[in-house]
Design a protein around this motif. Structure first.
Motif, PDB file in Angstrom:
ATOM      1  N   LEU A 114      -4.064   4.211   8.491  1.00 15.63           N
ATOM      2  CA  LEU A 114      -5.390   4.630   8.022  1.00 15.63           C
ATOM      3  C   LEU A 114      -5.301   5.877   7.136  1.00 15.63           C
ATOM      4  N   ARG A 115      -4.343   6.744   7.422  1.00 16.52           N
ATOM      5  CA  ARG A 115      -4.180   7.951   6.594  1.00 16.52           C
ATOM      6  C   ARG A 115      -3.463   7.659   5.276  1.00 16.52           C
ATOM      7  N   THR A 116      -2.321   6.949   5.364  1.00 17.06           N
ATOM      8  CA  THR A 116      -1.427   6.862   4.193  1.00 17.06           C
ATOM      9  C   THR A 116      -1.458   5.511   3.487  1.00 17.06           C
ATOM     10  N   GLY A 117      -1.832   4.443   4.204  1.00 15.74           N
ATOM     11  CA  GLY A 117      -1.778   3.107   3.610  1.00 15.74           C
ATOM     12  C   GLY A 117      -0.449   2.409   3.839  1.00 15.74           C
ATOM     13  N   ILE A 118       0.427   2.996   4.670  1.00 13.06           N
ATOM     14  CA  ILE A 118       1.694   2.308   4.964  1.00 13.06           C
ATOM     15  C   ILE A 118       1.539   1.505   6.253  1.00 13.06           C
ATOM     16  N   LYS A 119       1.779   0.192   6.161  1.00 13.94           N
ATOM     17  CA  LYS A 119       1.653  -0.673   7.335  1.00 13.94           C
ATOM     18  C   LYS A 119       2.865  -0.484   8.248  1.00 13.94           C
ATOM     19  N   ARG A 120       2.784  -1.037   9.439  1.00 13.73           N
ATOM     20  CA  ARG A 120       3.857  -0.784  10.410  1.00 13.73           C
ATOM     21  C   ARG A 120       5.193  -1.361   9.949  1.00 13.73           C
ATOM     22  N   ASN A 121       5.146  -2.398   9.084  1.00 14.73           N
ATOM     23  CA  ASN A 121       6.403  -2.952   8.575  1.00 14.73           C
ATOM     24  C   ASN A 121       6.873  -2.206   7.318  1.00 14.73           C
ATOM     25  N   GLY A 122       6.183  -1.127   6.969  1.00 15.64           N
ATOM     26  CA  GLY A 122       6.610  -0.319   5.832  1.00 15.64           C
ATOM     27  C   GLY A 122       5.943  -0.716   4.529  1.00 15.64           C
ATOM     28  N   GLN A 123       5.342  -1.922   4.507  1.00 16.37           N
ATOM     29  CA  GLN A 123       4.745  -2.342   3.242  1.00 16.37           C
ATOM     30  C   GLN A 123       3.465  -1.561   2.969  1.00 16.37           C
ATOM     31  N   TYR A 124       3.272  -1.234   1.704  1.00 15.56           N
ATOM     32  CA  TYR A 124       2.069  -0.513   1.283  1.00 15.56           C
ATOM     33  C   TYR A 124       0.869  -1.458   1.329  1.00 15.56           C
ATOM     34  N   ALA A 125      -0.221  -1.010   1.941  1.00 17.78           N
ATOM     35  CA  ALA A 125      -1.461  -1.804   1.922  1.00 17.78           C
ATOM     36  C   ALA A 125      -2.174  -1.478   0.616  1.00 17.78           C
ATOM     37  N   PRO A 126      -2.280  -2.443  -0.267  1.00 17.86           N
ATOM     38  CA  PRO A 126      -2.802  -2.195  -1.618  1.00 17.86           C
ATOM     39  C   PRO A 126      -4.206  -1.603  -1.626  1.00 17.86           C
ATOM     40  N   PRO A 127      -4.696  -1.260  -2.826  1.00 19.26           N
ATOM     41  CA  PRO A 127      -5.938  -0.490  -2.912  1.00 19.26           C
ATOM     42  C   PRO A 127      -7.134  -1.149  -2.247  1.00 19.26           C
ATOM     43  N   TRP A 128      -7.066  -2.454  -2.011  1.00 16.36           N
ATOM     44  CA  TRP A 128      -8.260  -3.085  -1.415  1.00 16.36           C
ATOM     45  C   TRP A 128      -8.433  -2.704   0.042  1.00 16.36           C
TER      46      TRP A 128
END
Ligand code: HEC
Ligand code: HEC
Length: 320
Positions: A114-128
């Protein structure tokens, strides 16, 4: 002369091949991954936090994550029937399912996402998927407490969505424009509600994020420094609701093109009940923020008095 042409040809050829290789690389590697920042974090569960988390989620998460049956099992965001330049995207299943939902996330992993946008598998959660760098620690705790609570809409759903298929544009943007945000270095506290202007700024830029829809363009929104977003609160962001584009309103106090001639009561009515000052319903994606208290909306009004007026006339579009 011939030699010069030949050399120029080689150089151009080289540049083109590099561009092509770069494009192929971006296309095949997809959305980039990062190291997951380590964080020692444990949610505090209590009924007040859970209730506040539900209130926030109802305004900030439900729109995207609520499925047709009312559970937060996710939904198609862009895809067949609702095309977008970003490709095919599904908001995730965030019920407590142990393998498909937030059941597989630790408290710390949720906070990091929620803070950074990094999911638990390390992948970035895109701007959406929005990020919340300025949300107070207490409000962040409330959201996570709610996600962990026994609320019926969060009970495990085994809904599995097709894999997201981000377009080349989305992948490119996630390489060059959108990057994970840093974790806050110290404690993040919400301003005291008695400080009207600061509190209104907090609600409208950190907690409920009115500003991102109400500035010029999502691509030019500055999540770390909201005030530096292009056309801050001056409206004009376009939303394709599937039947024509609707543009957001100018909320600065410009008398001619903004809210300069509105009263506080009219503003409260628009925000809480979704009715403009002629009692006409405001269209989606604007929605009634009935979960905001009158006091919170008045604080937003107080904050809007303090930001630069923008003379920006907007044709809001006629779509319904
Ligand atoms: C504008 C739409 C939108 C909003 C608003 C939104 N999300 Fe998301 N969320 C998404 C999408 C899309 C994804 C999938 C991202 C991806 O994996 O590419 C996602 C992913 C997630 C994930 C990761 C799930 C996983 O399986 O890895 C969690 C957790 C999450 N959201 C929680 C929330 C919470 C909590 C809120 C409200 C505070 C919220 N989201 C608001 C669209 C949204
Ligand atoms: C998802 C995007 C989105 C969010 C979030 C959003 N708005 Fe809006 N808002 C719009 C759009 C689009 C319109 C124009 C609707 C129309 O023309 O019918 C609008 C219209 C309005 C209006 C009516 C202004 C007028 O001139 O008629 C007010 C007031 C307003 N929004 C305030 C807010 C506040 C305060 C918040 C945060 C609590 C907020 N909005 C959050 C998209 C959004």
């Amino acid at each position: 002369m011939k030699k010069v042409l030949k050399i120029t040809g080689y150089i151009l050829g080289g540049i083109l091949s590099l561009l092509l290789l770069g494009a192929l690389y971006i296309n095949f590697t997809g959305i980039p991954s990062y190291d997951v920042p380590s964080l020692n974090y444990h949610v505090q569960m209590d009924s007040q936090s859970i209730a506040e988390g539900k209130r926030i989620a109802s305004m900030v998460c439900f729109d995207c994550h609520r499925g047709e049956n009312g559970r937060l099992e996710g939904n198609m965001m862009f895809g067949p029937g609702n095309p977008s330049a970003f490709g095919e995207v599904y908001a995730a299943n965030i019920t407590q399912h142990k393998t498909l939902g937030t059941g597989r996330y630790s408290d710390a992993e949720l906070a990091v996402l929620l803070r950074t946008g990094i999911k638990r598998n390390g992948q970035y959660a895109p701007p959406w998927m929005p990020k919340f760098p300025h949300l107070s620690d207490q409000d962040l705790n409330s959201i996570i407490a709610y996600l962990r609570s026994d609320a019926p809409e969060l009970q495990a759903s085994d809904k599995q969505h097709p894999e997201n298929k981000p377009s080349f544009l989305a992948k490119l943007l996630c390489r060059v424009a959108f990057k994970p945000l840093p974790l806050p270095e110290g404690a993040v506290n919400a301003p005291d509600p008695s400080d009207r202007v600061a509190f209104g700024k907090y609600i409208s830029t950190a907690k409920v994020e009115c500003y991102s829809c109400h500035s010029l363009d999502f691509a030019k929104v500055d999540v770390m420094y909201p005030e530096q977003s292009e056309g801050y609160f001056g409206g004009g962001n376009g939303f394709d609701e599937g039947h024509g584009i609707i543009y957001s309103a100018n909320l600065t106090m410009d008398e001619e093109t903004g809210l300069g001639s509105w009263t506080e009561e009219q503003f409260v009515q628009a925000v809480r009940y979704g009715l403009d000052r002629n009692n006409q319903p405001l269209r989606q994606p604007m929605k009634p923020f009935g979960a905001l208290t009158v006091d919170e909306v008045k604080a937003i009004w107080a904050y809007l008095q303090t930001i630069p007026k923008l003379n920006h006339a907007i044709d809001r579009g006629t779509a319904q």
